[in-house]
Design a protein around this motif. Sequence first.
Motif, short mmCIF file in Angstrom:
data_model
loop_
_atom_site.label_atom_id
_atom_site.label_comp_id
_atom_site.label_asym_id
_atom_site.label_seq_id
_atom_site.Cartn_x
_atom_site.Cartn_y
_atom_site.Cartn_z
N ASP A 552 0.86 -1.19 0.00
CA ASP A 552 0.00 0.00 0.00
C ASP A 552 0.89 1.23 0.00
O ASP A 552 1.72 1.38 0.89
CB ASP A 552 -0.85 0.03 1.28
CG ASP A 552 -2.18 -0.64 1.07
OD1 ASP A 552 -2.73 -0.54 -0.04
OD2 ASP A 552 -2.66 -1.28 2.03
N ARG B 7 -19.22 13.50 8.33
CA ARG B 7 -18.25 12.44 8.00
C ARG B 7 -18.41 12.03 6.54
O ARG B 7 -19.53 11.80 6.08
CB ARG B 7 -18.44 11.24 8.93
CG ARG B 7 -17.89 11.48 10.34
CD ARG B 7 -18.33 10.43 11.33
NE ARG B 7 -17.72 9.13 11.16
CZ ARG B 7 -16.54 8.75 11.70
NH1 ARG B 7 -15.85 9.62 12.41
NH2 ARG B 7 -16.08 7.54 11.52
N ILE B 37 -12.85 10.02 5.78
CA ILE B 37 -12.35 8.65 5.87
C ILE B 37 -11.90 8.25 4.49
O ILE B 37 -12.69 8.22 3.54
CB ILE B 37 -13.44 7.70 6.40
CG1 ILE B 37 -13.74 8.05 7.85
CG2 ILE B 37 -12.96 6.24 6.32
CD1 ILE B 37 -15.13 8.46 8.11
N PHE B 38 -10.62 7.96 4.37
CA PHE B 38 -10.06 7.67 3.06
C PHE B 38 -10.13 6.17 2.81
O PHE B 38 -9.46 5.39 3.47
CB PHE B 38 -8.62 8.18 3.00
CG PHE B 38 -8.07 8.24 1.62
CD1 PHE B 38 -8.48 9.25 0.76
CD2 PHE B 38 -7.18 7.29 1.15
CE1 PHE B 38 -7.99 9.32 -0.53
CE2 PHE B 38 -6.69 7.35 -0.14
CZ PHE B 38 -7.09 8.38 -0.98
N GLY B 39 -10.98 5.79 1.88
CA GLY B 39 -11.19 4.37 1.63
C GLY B 39 -10.23 3.79 0.60
O GLY B 39 -10.00 2.59 0.56
N GLY B 40 -9.67 4.66 -0.24
CA GLY B 40 -8.79 4.17 -1.30
C GLY B 40 -9.57 3.28 -2.26
O GLY B 40 -10.78 3.44 -2.44
N GLN B 46 -17.07 -3.35 -0.32
CA GLN B 46 -16.20 -2.74 0.68
C GLN B 46 -16.60 -1.29 0.94
O GLN B 46 -16.57 -0.80 2.07
CB GLN B 46 -14.73 -2.81 0.23
CG GLN B 46 -14.18 -4.23 0.27
CD GLN B 46 -12.96 -4.42 -0.62
OE1 GLN B 46 -12.68 -3.61 -1.50
NE2 GLN B 46 -12.24 -5.50 -0.39
N GLU B 54 -18.50 3.25 9.40
CA GLU B 54 -18.03 4.58 9.76
C GLU B 54 -19.20 5.55 9.95
O GLU B 54 -18.99 6.70 10.32
CB GLU B 54 -17.07 5.12 8.70
CG GLU B 54 -15.82 4.27 8.47
CD GLU B 54 -14.85 4.31 9.65
OE1 GLU B 54 -15.10 5.05 10.60
OE2 GLU B 54 -13.85 3.57 9.60
N ARG C 101 -8.19 2.99 7.73
CA ARG C 101 -9.06 1.96 7.20
C ARG C 101 -8.56 1.42 5.85
O ARG C 101 -8.71 0.24 5.55
CB ARG C 101 -10.44 2.58 7.01
CG ARG C 101 -11.46 1.58 6.74
CD ARG C 101 -12.84 2.13 6.52
NE ARG C 101 -13.68 0.98 6.48
CZ ARG C 101 -14.31 0.48 7.52
NH1 ARG C 101 -14.29 1.10 8.67
NH2 ARG C 101 -14.99 -0.62 7.41
N VAL C 102 -7.96 2.31 5.07
CA VAL C 102 -7.51 1.93 3.74
C VAL C 102 -6.47 0.80 3.79
O VAL C 102 -6.32 0.03 2.85
CB VAL C 102 -6.96 3.18 2.99
CG1 VAL C 102 -5.70 3.71 3.62
CG2 VAL C 102 -6.75 2.92 1.52
N ARG C 103 -5.80 0.66 4.94
CA ARG C 103 -4.81 -0.41 5.08
C ARG C 103 -5.44 -1.74 5.47
O ARG C 103 -4.75 -2.73 5.64
CB ARG C 103 -3.78 -0.05 6.16
CG ARG C 103 -3.25 1.34 6.08
CD ARG C 103 -2.19 1.46 5.01
NE ARG C 103 -1.87 2.86 4.78
CZ ARG C 103 -1.32 3.31 3.66
NH1 ARG C 103 -1.04 2.49 2.68
NH2 ARG C 103 -1.07 4.58 3.52
N THR C 105 -8.39 -2.96 4.06
CA THR C 105 -9.43 -3.30 3.09
C THR C 105 -9.59 -4.81 2.95
O THR C 105 -10.71 -5.31 2.84
CB THR C 105 -9.08 -2.68 1.72
OG1 THR C 105 -8.94 -1.27 1.91
CG2 THR C 105 -10.17 -2.93 0.70
N SER C 117 -13.09 4.37 12.45
CA SER C 117 -12.05 5.41 12.51
C SER C 117 -12.56 6.54 13.37
O SER C 117 -13.72 6.95 13.25
CB SER C 117 -11.76 5.95 11.11
OG SER C 117 -11.55 4.90 10.20
#
Lengths: 557, 132, 323
Positions: A552, B7, B37-40, B46, B54, C101-103, C105, C117
Amino acid sequence: MWEKEYLEKISKAKLEWEEKFKNSKERDGKFETDSEIPIKRLYTPLDVKGDYLDKVNFPGRAPYTRGIYPTMYRGRVWTMRLFSGHGTPEETNKRWKFLYDNGETGFSAAVDALTFNGIDPTNPDGSPEVGTSGVPLYCIDSLFALTEDIPIDKISVALVVEPFTSAPVCSMYFNMAKMRGYDIKNLVGTTQNDILTMTVGYIPYKNVAPNHLLRLACDFIEWTVAMKNVPKWHPINFTGYNYREGGIDAVQELGFVFASACSHIDNLIERGWKVDDFVGRLAFHLAAHKDFFEEIAKFRAARRIWYKLMTDRYESKDERNHGFRFHIQTAGSSLTAQTPLVNIIRTAIQGLEATIGGCQSLHTNSYDEAICLPSEEAALIALRTQQVLSDETRITNTVDPLAGSYYVEWLTDEIEERVWKYIEKIEKVGNIAKALSTGFLYKEMRDAFHRRQARIEKGEEIMLGVNKYAVPYDEVTDVFRTNKEAVKIEQERIRKLKERRDNAKLERILDDLRKVCEKEENVMPVIMEATKEGATVGEICDIYREIWGIWDPPLAI
Amino acid sequence: MADGKIRVLMSKPGIDGHWRGGIVISRALRDAGMELIFGGFQNVEQCVESAIQEDVDVIGLSIHSGAHFAYVKRLLDLIEEKGLTDQFMLLVGGVIPARDFSELKKMGVANVYGPGTMTKDVVEFIKENIKK
Amino acid sequence: MRREYDIDLLIRKFKEKDKIALARLISIIENHPEKASDIFKNFNHIKHDSYIIGITGSPGVGKSTLTGAIAKRLLKEGKSIGVISVDPTSPFSGGAFLGDRVRMTEVSLDPNIFIRSLASRGYRGGISRAVLDITLLYEAFGMDFIIIETVGVGQSEFEIYNLAYTIIVVMVPGYGDAIQMQKAGIIEIGDIYDVNKKDLGGADIAAHIDMMLDDSTFQGGWRPPIVQTNSITGDGVDELIENIWDHKEHIELSDLLSEKKKIRFAYKIKELLYYKIDIVLESLINQDELNHITTKALENKFQIYDLVHDLFSDVKFERKSKS
């Protein structure tokens, strides 16, 4: 470059001139380049330092400021190479032939996001993106379809894939060429193979850590060029373009590519190669952005920096290896979705920068690229834009026509100096893999994103149609849509391949690949075997993921 | 005790890695006092699960792949399946042709942001429509 | 678009293990602590205890990826997990970037995990209040494990350590990180030390910690082990989990666990009391008075103590008899 007495005379005259016009008003606002280099009202011989023969010299002579060949475009004009791909390999083949028939002189395969990330179309996470942003190239059959009836022994092909997938995709291409009866020793082309594109240019989707990507990139350079399996291939194209598009400036763009290039060279030297065994085939891909003179100065400075790196740092003995070869893409991020026809003008001017700057190969953007992949009509206009430059403007009459301009020579020096400092800043963090894994380059990108956005929102950087003479987002331009059936076609292609191939044999080869990855040996020989037997890009990349783990990136906002 | 913060989940459906837009908007929303909140990269399952856990007010999707209809439809179907229709404000940004905006809005997207978007417009839209 | 919450309905759903209800109850407790008792009174019959693990370390050492990797192993063993990831709120904008959270998944869709979070916000009494309340909700929900992940900077985050039973301090190769953590006092609180990113080295920092431990005295005879992991490949995570089990067993057998639980609640109770006193004080002393003594202090800064003393002199707390 001038006698001292003569300069004193000019200096005196300049003072008089300044005194006489000291009340002349200038507009409000900053006069600076895109890289925020402050620019004076006027440049004179007083600003040009150093000796002509040392710093500028003749084209084809060190330090190559004026160009890497003695005749430049009087010998041969640049290669017109449009980055192109959509839908399926068959559709892309059709587009390539259309452009070839209209005078294109090189091909460049834009692959889709799945090929880029080593994902097969059977994976539901990515399946809606089959063919939407480029051509899907998941197995050797795709490469046959892509190049059908195209004389790949005569025209060079650029495969725009990065270290994570360069071995599988390019080995498919090499195997295809062999099966079609070509000797790959004579094959000409380029693999982008650029670690920074797939780490900071885009966020990688389930890729491996930078140290492995660096190794994969160097495996490819080693196998093709140093080991002379495909000696005429350009095994890497350090692609400043992709990160420049994010908002870093011209100085950073060169800093990124040179720091990256040095890390690759160091890696290959550690493997026991001599710099002259491979360095002559390393190539670059830069942007032609909005600041006309700064970009031209950038290309000139880049040639000088590369020459100095080759001779001072790496002590290369073969002077054929000292020339900075580069492909240019005009700036996609300068295009607007608002009044998109204005993009034709922007692209034409950027194409002029590239050619006055002495590029070897050029992609010009299509006017609809802020909205969708190029339509055929828009791609043709982009190609014609280059042809106007080459055939109608007569700029090809002479080499490096802006040399000797007080401004351009001064700016070339200024950029060179700043780039050296920036390279030093990156190298303080470590090699390029470290600069990535520590997050340093991500922070540089992040800062650039915000700087550029702030400039646009404050109106400091003008985008016509967006923040000046703003108009609504255009609904009129035709939107080119990629083939909705592509996902089914590609899944079917894979299904047929899997039916046909010897799966037991392939399993054994893939097991060998696991061992090679664990032992950190060159992956190319076994991947050549695997793709010949029908391994898909996803199958190979899954082995990388299995052995090395998924990384990542240290994203920063 | 301060009242709740807005949020926002920022999510990238699919596998396309163009990240500038998502980052620029994320920063702008944080700077406007929101919790981002960064979900990527997230597939729609997901993404929806993150939005639930969240308990976000806004889901922002950054899509540059041209596959916006496919992902938005999958997402909205799943939200409906979970009985959460209208519980989240859905915003979509990226390389989206203007002529697709109305169709996306008809599907249930609150607003769409194409190339050349000013971040303050996004902030304003959220603040106006989510009162906290 | 503001959502209205019906607590009774949410409690009912919560008891059916509905994650939407859990998520919303967390929001309510986070935003309206005065409603906590309305919520918690529904759980009086629940006796379940979760085992609480704290993970801390500087930004960028891979805490979240490691949390994900630990969670993955625990899920495989059939355990349920509640994660709380704390990130700082910007003091300037009041906003926060929650990027943990992104870590995680990969594990996020497992039915047995719940990840939340949390921004540190400007809580009175510190972020630990919200964290403790969420741990209580997770316990009521029946989680086997709770993992609290924090950067561990600043006093209020430091207090989170009072909430966990096993604390893992994560570091990366290179002395700089260890020294920074030593300065911050964080390095002394670990029950287990983890040197992550072992592919970048790690022997150096492991030796450094080992030396430091030689100079320490150990609570209850537990010498903290040092583990090396690579959270990307999962290398070393099994060993880390072994050490968690060992530590868990150690504190259970030596009765340190009940001591730790006592600290957890004693701490909370004090905090709640201070919170109440704060509210009382606010009703007794108004902003004008505070402004007034601030102005006075500008005239003579050496008077500060006297000014506050004067202001407080007519405040009287009295305890009424409860009978």
